[in-house]
Design a protein around this motif. Structure first.
Motif, PDB file in Angstrom:
ATOM      1  N   GLY A 267       0.821  -1.214   0.000  1.00 34.25           N
ATOM      2  CA  GLY A 267       0.000   0.000   0.000  1.00 34.25           C
ATOM      3  C   GLY A 267       0.848   1.253   0.000  1.00 34.25           C
ATOM      4  N   LEU A 268       1.940   1.247   0.764  1.00 34.44           N
ATOM      5  CA  LEU A 268       2.834   2.405   0.787  1.00 34.44           C
ATOM      6  C   LEU A 268       3.509   2.592  -0.567  1.00 34.44           C
ATOM      7  CD1 LEU A 268       4.189   4.689   2.328  1.00 34.44           C
ATOM      8  CD2 LEU A 268       5.904   3.042   3.135  1.00 34.44           C
ATOM      9  N   ARG A 269       3.879   1.495  -1.182  1.00 32.25           N
ATOM     10  CA  ARG A 269       4.489   1.571  -2.519  1.00 32.25           C
ATOM     11  C   ARG A 269       3.492   2.187  -3.515  1.00 32.25           C
ATOM     12  NH1 ARG A 269       5.696  -3.409  -2.785  1.00 32.25           N
ATOM     13  NH2 ARG A 269       7.877  -3.278  -2.103  1.00 32.25           N
ATOM     14  N   SER A 270       2.245   1.748  -3.463  1.00 30.43           N
ATOM     15  CA  SER A 270       1.204   2.303  -4.336  1.00 30.43           C
ATOM     16  C   SER A 270       0.958   3.769  -4.024  1.00 30.43           C
ATOM     17  CB  SER A 270      -0.096   1.515  -4.175  1.00 30.43           C
ATOM     18  OG  SER A 270       0.075   0.170  -4.540  1.00 30.43           O
ATOM     19  N   LEU A 271       0.977   4.102  -2.739  1.00 27.83           N
ATOM     20  CA  LEU A 271       0.770   5.487  -2.323  1.00 27.83           C
ATOM     21  C   LEU A 271       1.827   6.407  -2.943  1.00 27.83           C
ATOM     22  CD1 LEU A 271      -0.502   7.666  -0.423  1.00 27.83           C
ATOM     23  CD2 LEU A 271       1.144   6.930   1.297  1.00 27.83           C
ATOM     24  N   LEU A 272       3.084   5.999  -2.886  1.00 29.53           N
ATOM     25  CA  LEU A 272       4.163   6.841  -3.415  1.00 29.53           C
ATOM     26  C   LEU A 272       4.021   7.011  -4.931  1.00 29.53           C
ATOM     27  CD1 LEU A 272       7.175   5.481  -1.327  1.00 29.53           C
ATOM     28  CD2 LEU A 272       5.885   7.601  -0.993  1.00 29.53           C
ATOM     29  N   ARG A 273       3.628   5.953  -5.631  1.00 30.17           N
ATOM     30  CA  ARG A 273       3.423   6.069  -7.084  1.00 30.17           C
ATOM     31  C   ARG A 273       2.286   7.049  -7.387  1.00 30.17           C
ATOM     32  NH1 ARG A 273       4.173   0.322  -7.361  1.00 30.17           N
ATOM     33  NH2 ARG A 273       1.918   0.050  -7.355  1.00 30.17           N
ATOM     34  N   GLN A 274       1.180   6.903  -6.636  1.00 34.93           N
ATOM     35  CA  GLN A 274       0.017   7.753  -6.895  1.00 34.93           C
ATOM     36  C   GLN A 274       0.319   9.215  -6.583  1.00 34.93           C
ATOM     37  OE1 GLN A 274      -3.610   6.170  -5.289  1.00 34.93           O
ATOM     38  NE2 GLN A 274      -4.674   8.138  -5.369  1.00 34.93           N
ATOM     39  N   GLY A 313       4.295   7.917  10.662  1.00 35.05           N
ATOM     40  CA  GLY A 313       5.575   8.541  10.975  1.00 35.05           C
ATOM     41  C   GLY A 313       5.478  10.034  10.780  1.00 35.05           C
ATOM     42  N   GLY A 314       6.355  10.586   9.954  1.00 39.46           N
ATOM     43  CA  GLY A 314       6.311  12.016   9.666  1.00 39.46           C
ATOM     44  C   GLY A 314       5.290  12.355   8.602  1.00 39.46           C
ATOM     45  N   LEU A 315       4.633  11.343   8.065  1.00 42.39           N
ATOM     46  CA  LEU A 315       3.685  11.521   6.971  1.00 42.39           C
ATOM     47  C   LEU A 315       2.296  11.765   7.543  1.00 42.39           C
ATOM     48  CD1 LEU A 315       2.694  11.180   4.015  1.00 42.39           C
ATOM     49  CD2 LEU A 315       2.790   8.729   4.378  1.00 42.39           C
ATOM     50  N   VAL A 316       1.802  12.980   7.409  1.00 43.10           N
ATOM     51  CA  VAL A 316       0.503  13.331   7.967  1.00 43.10           C
ATOM     52  C   VAL A 316      -0.387  13.840   6.843  1.00 43.10           C
ATOM     53  CG1 VAL A 316      -0.759  14.759   9.605  1.00 43.10           C
ATOM     54  CG2 VAL A 316       1.541  13.958  10.163  1.00 43.10           C
ATOM     55  N   MET A 317      -1.530  13.207   6.651  1.00 43.91           N
ATOM     56  CA  MET A 317      -2.469  13.641   5.621  1.00 43.91           C
ATOM     57  C   MET A 317      -3.674  14.280   6.289  1.00 43.91           C
ATOM     58  SD  MET A 317      -2.393  10.288   3.253  1.00 43.91           S
ATOM     59  CE  MET A 317      -0.915   9.295   3.147  1.00 43.91           C
ATOM     60  N   SER A 318      -4.013  15.460   5.879  1.00 46.44           N
ATOM     61  CA  SER A 318      -5.133  16.155   6.517  1.00 46.44           C
ATOM     62  C   SER A 318      -6.445  15.821   5.811  1.00 46.44           C
ATOM     63  CB  SER A 318      -4.909  17.662   6.499  1.00 46.44           C
ATOM     64  OG  SER A 318      -4.808  18.122   5.172  1.00 46.44           O
ATOM     65  N   SER A 319      -7.544  16.136   6.491  1.00 44.32           N
ATOM     66  CA  SER A 319      -8.867  15.781   5.984  1.00 44.32           C
ATOM     67  C   SER A 319      -9.670  17.042   5.736  1.00 44.32           C
ATOM     68  CB  SER A 319      -9.594  14.898   6.995  1.00 44.32           C
ATOM     69  OG  SER A 319     -10.931  14.743   6.627  1.00 44.32           O
ATOM     70  N   VAL A 320      -9.550  17.613   4.577  1.00 43.30           N
ATOM     71  CA  VAL A 320     -10.300  18.817   4.230  1.00 43.30           C
ATOM     72  C   VAL A 320     -10.769  18.714   2.790  1.00 43.30           C
ATOM     73  CG1 VAL A 320      -9.212  20.395   5.846  1.00 43.30           C
ATOM     74  CG2 VAL A 320      -8.126  19.972   3.671  1.00 43.30           C
ATOM     75  N   ALA A 338      -6.874  11.737  -2.954  1.00 41.49           N
ATOM     76  CA  ALA A 338      -7.569  10.790  -2.082  1.00 41.49           C
ATOM     77  C   ALA A 338      -6.740   9.518  -1.953  1.00 41.49           C
ATOM     78  CB  ALA A 338      -8.946  10.469  -2.651  1.00 41.49           C
ATOM     79  N   TYR A 339      -6.190   9.304  -0.773  1.00 46.88           N
ATOM     80  CA  TYR A 339      -5.344   8.133  -0.570  1.00 46.88           C
ATOM     81  C   TYR A 339      -5.866   7.218   0.527  1.00 46.88           C
ATOM     82  CZ  TYR A 339      -2.365  11.511  -2.883  1.00 46.88           C
ATOM     83  OH  TYR A 339      -1.884  12.463  -3.738  1.00 46.88           O
ATOM     84  N   ALA A 340      -7.025   7.574   1.096  1.00 48.99           N
ATOM     85  CA  ALA A 340      -7.513   6.817   2.253  1.00 48.99           C
ATOM     86  C   ALA A 340      -7.820   5.359   1.912  1.00 48.99           C
ATOM     87  CB  ALA A 340      -8.752   7.485   2.832  1.00 48.99           C
ATOM     88  N   GLU A 341      -8.142   5.098   0.640  1.00 48.58           N
ATOM     89  CA  GLU A 341      -8.492   3.722   0.289  1.00 48.58           C
ATOM     90  C   GLU A 341      -7.287   2.784   0.421  1.00 48.58           C
ATOM     91  OE1 GLU A 341      -7.035   5.710  -3.438  1.00 48.58           O
ATOM     92  OE2 GLU A 341      -8.357   6.208  -1.775  1.00 48.58           O
ATOM     93  N   LEU A 360      11.489   7.547   1.957  1.00 49.09           N
ATOM     94  CA  LEU A 360      10.440   6.540   2.086  1.00 49.09           C
ATOM     95  C   LEU A 360      10.683   5.366   1.141  1.00 49.09           C
ATOM     96  CD1 LEU A 360       7.399   8.958   2.379  1.00 49.09           C
ATOM     97  CD2 LEU A 360       8.351   7.543   4.194  1.00 49.09           C
ATOM     98  N   ALA A 361      11.307   5.645   0.000  1.00 49.97           N
ATOM     99  CA  ALA A 361      11.611   4.565  -0.941  1.00 49.97           C
ATOM    100  C   ALA A 361      12.570   3.556  -0.324  1.00 49.97           C
ATOM    101  CB  ALA A 361      12.206   5.142  -2.228  1.00 49.97           C
ATOM    102  N   ALA A 362      13.482   4.050   0.523  1.00 50.19           N
ATOM    103  CA  ALA A 362      14.426   3.142   1.185  1.00 50.19           C
ATOM    104  C   ALA A 362      13.692   2.226   2.158  1.00 50.19           C
ATOM    105  CB  ALA A 362      15.493   3.943   1.925  1.00 50.19           C
ATOM    106  N   LEU A 363      12.661   2.768   2.796  1.00 50.52           N
ATOM    107  CA  LEU A 363      11.861   1.947   3.699  1.00 50.52           C
ATOM    108  C   LEU A 363      11.172   0.834   2.921  1.00 50.52           C
ATOM    109  CD1 LEU A 363      10.349   1.372   6.390  1.00 50.52           C
ATOM    110  CD2 LEU A 363       8.649   3.043   5.651  1.00 50.52           C
ATOM    111  N   VAL A 364      10.570   1.193   1.798  1.00 55.77           N
ATOM    112  CA  VAL A 364       9.880   0.190   0.979  1.00 55.77           C
ATOM    113  C   VAL A 364      10.875  -0.867   0.497  1.00 55.77           C
ATOM    114  CG1 VAL A 364       8.616  -0.181  -1.157  1.00 55.77           C
ATOM    115  CG2 VAL A 364       8.074   1.792   0.284  1.00 55.77           C
TER     116      VAL A 364
END
Length: 371
Positions: A267-274, A313-320, A338-341, A360-364
């Motif tokens: 999911g994180l890998r897909s998130l970074l691509r999107q 982690g340091g990645l915070v997505m707001s909801s507005v 929209a990344y909540a899915e 983040l790529a290093a983490l993946v």
């Protein structure tokens, strides 16, 4: 009996929305501008069924001296409610419905296990108390009587759910219902929407840093009612507004912390691509993959009002909501991010610690099958 004739009844979540939907067209066709005017002269917005909420339904009941129990008796039950609901009246029924799915109810059980009793994940079997369908709108009930009856209901229900729209903590009646649980040492929990655009927009560290004036900023439909609720709520804390705000903030912080969220490595890998594709479309390219870290991504989300509901982690997505801008006389809607899915409700299997500056790529990459 005068205060609440049907206070010992309940209704299934499924029937809540069946009943309000049956009234929808009648409410829309019947209410006029005079009906939709507050005591201060301000209009109540109602442009169509997309806006249809408890506010409009209550006005309709008062105008025609109706009680839904008399019209749809088969929808109601004499069974004691499993859940007492706290929600904001101005939120449309269409939006409220997104909170009551088998998935969101299952998430509630996961998030608050050991804190709140379990609830049925079947909307047809979950019996609730919801004020707009039980408070008798045909009679003018003194505020003190309404508060006493409401306290009985919220103190007696095995489970209390706060429907987690972002502004629920700004409503005076919602604060009163929450306070009734707090005063009696009873549990409460936040129910998230299937759309995830709810309250999980601050991580616990940020929640502690935010100073919110809950009581002085609380709103109600009528000014007289707001002042009456204000006096009641502050009176519970010996007139100390700061103590009230602190108590509400500590509760809210704790409830948000309990909202378990996780993301798979895929999911994180897909998130970074999107995100990279969205950044190119917005004309706001991100650094190369080897230099893209959490704080950089968080700033990108902040600039573009990303819709999501997770702290990673340091990645915070707001909801507005997405922004609508005008440039050169043309109306331009900024793309929804929209990344909540990609997120999952429930506890993470692994908790990770990494430096903010780590790519983040290093983490993946570290989570290869071989590693």
């Amino acid at each position: 009996k005068i205060v609440m004739q049907y206070k010992f009844h309940s209704i299934s979540v499924e029937n809540v929305f069946k009943v309000v939907e049956r009234f929808g067209k009648s409410v829309l066709n019947d209410l006029n501008a005079e009906d939709l005017e507050r005591s201060d002269g301000q209009p109540i917005e109602f442009s169509g069924l997309a806006d249809y909420s408890a506010t409009h339904l209550a006005i309709f009941f008062r105008k025609h001296k109706l009680h839904p129990h008399d019209i749809f008796p088969d929808a109601f039950s004499k069974e004691e409610p499993r859940v007492a609901l706290t929600y904001q009246w101005g939120v449309s029924f269409a939006k409220l419905k997104t909170f009551f799915t088998p998935e969101t109810l299952s998430d509630f059980n996961v998030n608050y296990r050991g804190v709140c009793p379990r609830v049925s994940t079947d909307p047809s079997k979950l019996m609730v108390w919801i004020d707009v369908l039980f408070v008798d709108q045909r009679v003018d009930i003194p505020l003190v009587d309404r508060l006493q009856t409401t306290e009985i209901i919220y103190r007696s229900a095995p489970v209390h759910m706060i429907v987690g729209t972002a502004s629920v903590w700004t409503r005076a009646w919602c604060l009163a219902e929450i306070l009734f649980r707090v005063q009696h040492g009873l549990s409460t929990g936040i129910l998230e929407s299937s759309m995830r655009s709810t309250v999980r927009f601050l991580d616990s560290r940020q929640m502690e840093d935010v100073q919110i004036k809950y009581l002085s900023g609380a709103r109600a439909s009528e000014e007289g009612e707001r002042l009456g609720l204000y006096r009641h709520l502050v009176g519970c804390f010996d007139g100390d507004i700061t103590r009230f705000d602190t108590a509400m903030h500590e509760l809210r912080t704790e409830l948000v912390r309990m909202l378990a969220a996780s993301i798979s490595i895929d999911g994180l890998r897909s998130l970074l691509r999107q995100v990279r594709a969205d950044a190119r479309a917005l004309g706001d390219p991100l650094p190369p993959e080897e230099r893209l870290d959490g704080p950089t991504l968080a700033r990108f989300f902040s600039r573009h009002k990303a819709r999501a509901a997770v702290a990673f982690g340091g990645l915070v997505m707001s909801s507005v909501a997405p922004r609508v801008e005008r440039r050169g006389g043309r109306r331009q809607v900024r793309p929804r991010l929209a990344y909540a899915e990609l997120m999952r409700a429930g506890d993470a299997t692994v908790a990770l610690t990494m430096p903010d500056a780590a790519p983040l790529a290093a983490l993946v990459a570290a989570f290869s099958e071989r590693n």
